[in-house]
Structure formats: C-alpha cells, structure tokens
Design a protein around this motif. Structure first.
Motif, PDB file in Angstrom:
ATOM      1  N   LEU A  98      16.038  66.431  24.794  1.00 47.39           N
ATOM      2  CA  LEU A  98      17.359  65.927  24.409  1.00 47.39           C
ATOM      3  C   LEU A  98      17.609  64.563  25.037  1.00 47.39           C
ATOM      4  CD1 LEU A  98      20.703  67.774  24.159  1.00 47.39           C
ATOM      5  CD2 LEU A  98      20.567  65.731  25.564  1.00 47.39           C
TER       6      LEU A  98
ATOM      7  N   LEU B 206      20.746  61.876  25.559  1.00 46.03           N
ATOM      8  CA  LEU B 206      22.185  61.594  25.461  1.00 46.03           C
ATOM      9  C   LEU B 206      22.410  60.190  26.011  1.00 46.03           C
ATOM     10  CD1 LEU B 206      25.235  62.170  25.164  1.00 46.03           C
ATOM     11  CD2 LEU B 206      25.128  63.396  27.353  1.00 46.03           C
TER      12      LEU B 206
ATOM     13  N   VAL C 205      19.463  56.143  15.327  1.00 46.97           N
ATOM     14  CA  VAL C 205      20.076  55.198  16.265  1.00 46.97           C
ATOM     15  C   VAL C 205      21.198  55.920  17.010  1.00 46.97           C
ATOM     16  CG1 VAL C 205      21.381  53.054  16.490  1.00 46.97           C
ATOM     17  CG2 VAL C 205      19.489  53.208  14.853  1.00 46.97           C
ATOM     18  N   LEU C 206      21.089  55.940  18.318  1.00 45.18           N
ATOM     19  CA  LEU C 206      22.085  56.617  19.151  1.00 45.18           C
ATOM     20  C   LEU C 206      22.913  55.581  19.903  1.00 45.18           C
ATOM     21  CD1 LEU C 206      19.907  59.430  20.825  1.00 45.18           C
ATOM     22  CD2 LEU C 206      21.426  59.635  18.830  1.00 45.18           C
ATOM     23  N   ASP C 207      24.224  55.622  19.699  1.00 44.58           N
ATOM     24  CA  ASP C 207      25.129  54.806  20.501  1.00 44.58           C
ATOM     25  C   ASP C 207      25.653  55.642  21.672  1.00 44.58           C
ATOM     26  OD1 ASP C 207      25.349  52.172  19.164  1.00 44.58           O
ATOM     27  OD2 ASP C 207      25.944  53.390  17.438  1.00 44.58           O
TER      28      ASP C 207
ATOM     29  N   GLY D 269      27.503  58.037  23.913  1.00 50.64           N
ATOM     30  CA  GLY D 269      28.196  59.275  23.560  1.00 50.64           C
ATOM     31  C   GLY D 269      27.561  60.020  22.405  1.00 50.64           C
ATOM     32  N   GLU D 270      26.318  59.684  22.080  1.00 52.10           N
ATOM     33  CA  GLU D 270      25.619  60.396  21.008  1.00 52.10           C
ATOM     34  C   GLU D 270      24.336  61.031  21.555  1.00 52.10           C
ATOM     35  OE1 GLU D 270      27.204  58.203  17.026  1.00 52.10           O
ATOM     36  OE2 GLU D 270      25.315  57.445  17.829  1.00 52.10           O
ATOM     37  N   LEU D 271      24.034  62.210  21.021  1.00 54.78           N
ATOM     38  CA  LEU D 271      22.852  62.923  21.495  1.00 54.78           C
ATOM     39  C   LEU D 271      21.989  63.363  20.325  1.00 54.78           C
ATOM     40  CD1 LEU D 271      23.000  66.309  21.141  1.00 54.78           C
ATOM     41  CD2 LEU D 271      24.781  66.011  22.848  1.00 54.78           C
ATOM     42  N   LEU D 272      20.707  63.526  20.635  1.00 56.21           N
ATOM     43  CA  LEU D 272      19.732  63.992  19.654  1.00 56.21           C
ATOM     44  C   LEU D 272      18.710  64.871  20.355  1.00 56.21           C
ATOM     45  CD1 LEU D 272      18.671  63.550  16.652  1.00 56.21           C
ATOM     46  CD2 LEU D 272      17.009  61.981  17.672  1.00 56.21           C
ATOM     47  N   VAL D 273      18.311  65.952  19.689  1.00 58.09           N
ATOM     48  CA  VAL D 273      17.190  66.755  20.176  1.00 58.09           C
ATOM     49  C   VAL D 273      15.953  66.390  19.351  1.00 58.09           C
ATOM     50  CG1 VAL D 273      16.236  69.070  20.416  1.00 58.09           C
ATOM     51  CG2 VAL D 273      18.668  68.658  20.883  1.00 58.09           C
TER      52      VAL D 273
ATOM     53  N   LEU E   8      20.699  60.089  29.513  1.00 55.76           N
ATOM     54  CA  LEU E   8      20.472  61.342  30.215  1.00 55.76           C
ATOM     55  C   LEU E   8      19.519  62.168  29.351  1.00 55.76           C
ATOM     56  CD1 LEU E   8      23.443  63.365  31.640  1.00 55.76           C
ATOM     57  CD2 LEU E   8      21.776  64.451  30.162  1.00 55.76           C
TER      58      LEU E   8
ATOM     59  N   MET F 222      16.632  65.309  11.169  1.00 59.05           N
ATOM     60  CA  MET F 222      17.088  65.390  12.550  1.00 59.05           C
ATOM     61  C   MET F 222      18.494  64.818  12.637  1.00 59.05           C
ATOM     62  SD  MET F 222      14.300  64.447  15.410  1.00 59.05           S
ATOM     63  CE  MET F 222      13.036  64.678  14.157  1.00 59.05           C
ATOM     64  N   GLU F 223      19.420  65.574  13.147  1.00 58.35           N
ATOM     65  CA  GLU F 223      20.836  65.173  13.110  1.00 58.35           C
ATOM     66  C   GLU F 223      21.344  64.886  14.515  1.00 58.35           C
ATOM     67  OE1 GLU F 223      23.756  65.904  10.750  1.00 58.35           O
ATOM     68  OE2 GLU F 223      22.350  65.683   9.080  1.00 58.35           O
ATOM     69  N   LYS F 224      21.881  63.708  14.679  1.00 58.21           N
ATOM     70  CA  LYS F 224      22.489  63.419  15.974  1.00 58.21           C
ATOM     71  C   LYS F 224      23.883  64.026  16.043  1.00 58.21           C
ATOM     72  CE  LYS F 224      24.440  58.874  14.791  1.00 58.21           C
ATOM     73  NZ  LYS F 224      24.404  57.424  15.090  1.00 58.21           N
ATOM     74  N   VAL F 225      24.391  64.157  17.254  1.00 56.37           N
ATOM     75  CA  VAL F 225      25.761  64.628  17.486  1.00 56.37           C
ATOM     76  C   VAL F 225      26.526  63.518  18.193  1.00 56.37           C
ATOM     77  CG1 VAL F 225      27.206  66.302  18.724  1.00 56.37           C
ATOM     78  CG2 VAL F 225      25.056  67.049  17.668  1.00 56.37           C
ATOM     79  N   ASN F 226      27.654  63.140  17.627  1.00 54.17           N
ATOM     80  CA  ASN F 226      28.550  62.183  18.267  1.00 54.17           C
ATOM     81  C   ASN F 226      29.609  62.993  19.022  1.00 54.17           C
ATOM     82  OD1 ASN F 226      31.225  60.719  18.289  1.00 54.17           O
ATOM     83  ND2 ASN F 226      29.861  59.036  17.717  1.00 54.17           N
ATOM     84  N   LEU F 227      29.656  62.819  20.324  1.00 52.12           N
ATOM     85  CA  LEU F 227      30.523  63.689  21.135  1.00 52.12           C
ATOM     86  C   LEU F 227      32.002  63.514  20.779  1.00 52.12           C
ATOM     87  CD1 LEU F 227      28.837  63.550  24.666  1.00 52.12           C
ATOM     88  CD2 LEU F 227      28.636  65.327  22.923  1.00 52.12           C
TER      89      LEU F 227
ATOM     90  N   LEU G  69      17.819  73.938  22.512  1.00 50.79           N
ATOM     91  CA  LEU G  69      16.456  73.459  22.781  1.00 50.79           C
ATOM     92  C   LEU G  69      15.863  74.251  23.919  1.00 50.79           C
ATOM     93  CD1 LEU G  69      16.600  70.047  24.700  1.00 50.79           C
ATOM     94  CD2 LEU G  69      18.587  71.516  24.380  1.00 50.79           C
TER      95      LEU G  69
END
Lengths: 120, 120
Positions: free
Chosen positions: A50, A52, A69-71, A73-77, A95, B1-6, B25
């Motif tokens: 993961l 973050l 693309v992760l900004d 506050g965004e997470l991906l597994v 993280l 694959m899907e990101k999560v925006n907090l 995970l």
C-alpha cells in the motif's frame, strides 16, 4: 506506548528511496519514504503493497495497465506479483504498509535495494 | 486498480463509530472511521491496532498506562491484549490498520459492535 508524528518523522531524514520504519504490527510494517525521480521496475511476489501519499504527487507505472497518479491523501494497493515502478517528478513523501521484511526493490536487485531499515 | 481519495471517502458517510473498509491487503484491512464521544472499553486479544488521525484530536485512554493524545498526522499502535478506549471530544477522522475481520469493540459486545463493513 510511543506515538509517531509524521511531520517530525519525515523531518528526521533526507535520503530518497531509503524507507524508515515507523511502526510494526501483526507482522506488517509501516514505512515512511521520500521519493524523487524514477525507481526501478520490480514486483513483490508474496506481498501486496500500500502507498499513501502524504505530500506531493506520485505516479505508479504499470507494464500492463494504466498508470495511477496519487496526490496527497490518496492511497493505492499494488497487488502481489504486479510489476510496477514508482516515479516522482518532484519530491514525494509517502507512507507504505506491507509485510515486515518486504524489500523495497522486490525481485529486482539494484543499488537502490535497502535492508535493515532505520527506525524513525 | 482503484485508488482511494481519503477526503472523498470520508465525505461519503456520516455515521460515527461505523468504520468503512478502504482497502484489504495481506490479510489486513485499512478502515476509515469517524469518531465522536466516548467509545467502549475493549481489547483485541489477537490483533495489534494502528490508529492514524487524519482530522481532529483523538485521545486513547488506557487502564494501566498514560493516555495518548493523537493530533492530525499522528499514529499509534495499540498492542494486542491492551485494554483501551478511544475518546473524541469533537469529531475525529481516523484511518485504522488491523487484521481483516477484527471487530471494532474487540472482546466487548456492545450496541456499537459493527461487522460486515461497507466498502468506501
């Protein structure tokens, strides 16, 4: 019981691609990393990973599907067995959650490979 | 694959003490929770539990050691078997990391007990 302040922890080191250990629990590690530039292509055969993002913008490139693309506050597994390459056009703080002992470069040996992480 | 925006994920629900599943995970779950008021005293006999506060201030109270106050951007691992009680004097948003299937109230059955978490 010691809390970890992420700002203080990220402020305690400067090296890129050199994750620090923030916490361990249930056989998993919470790592903090500063990323800048292109990492090596690699995969983790036995570990989902993961990401973050806590500062900056991180692009995770894949061989066989669209990049993500992760900004902040965004997470991906990234599932185990999926080849990927993190790329940071400017410095990123992120993280990571993954099993303890997961090596940063997975199946790829590189001068960027890090073991025996320092604790923040 | 899907990101999560907090921010989007926290914006998608209002209930307190009703964690949502953000990702899974390696047999572990990443949960998002809104907390307000006093939770029940409980412990998890087989699970360490990580709290990462993303908004507000969370006090984690312990029976036998000093309470820990977590502000935004601070994390704490509560080891398995340690009785604790999260208390939020005002609304808190927090990310939890713990084994999949860990019940929010641990060994304590309560009207606050939640199973079958919704996915964000």
């Amino acid at each position: 019981m010691e809390k970890v302040n992420l700002d203080d922890a990220f402020g305690s080191f400067d090296e890129h691609w050199s994750p620090r250990l923030a916490a361990e629990l249930n056989g998993q590690a919470v790592k903090l990393a500063k990323l800048d530039g292109e990492f090596v292509w690699h995969q983790h055969d036995d570990a989902d990973e993961l990401f973050l993002v806590t500062s900056g913008q991180l692009r995770i490139e894949f061989r066989e599907e669209e990049n993500v693309v992760l900004d902040e506050g965004e997470l991906l597994v990234v599932p185990r067995g999926v080849e990927h390459r993190p790329v940071a056009d400017e410095e990123v703080e992120a993280l990571l959650f993954e099993p303890s002992g997961t090596t940063n470069t997975g199946d790829t040996e590189s001068e960027l490979t890090k073991t025996d992480l320092e604790r923040v």
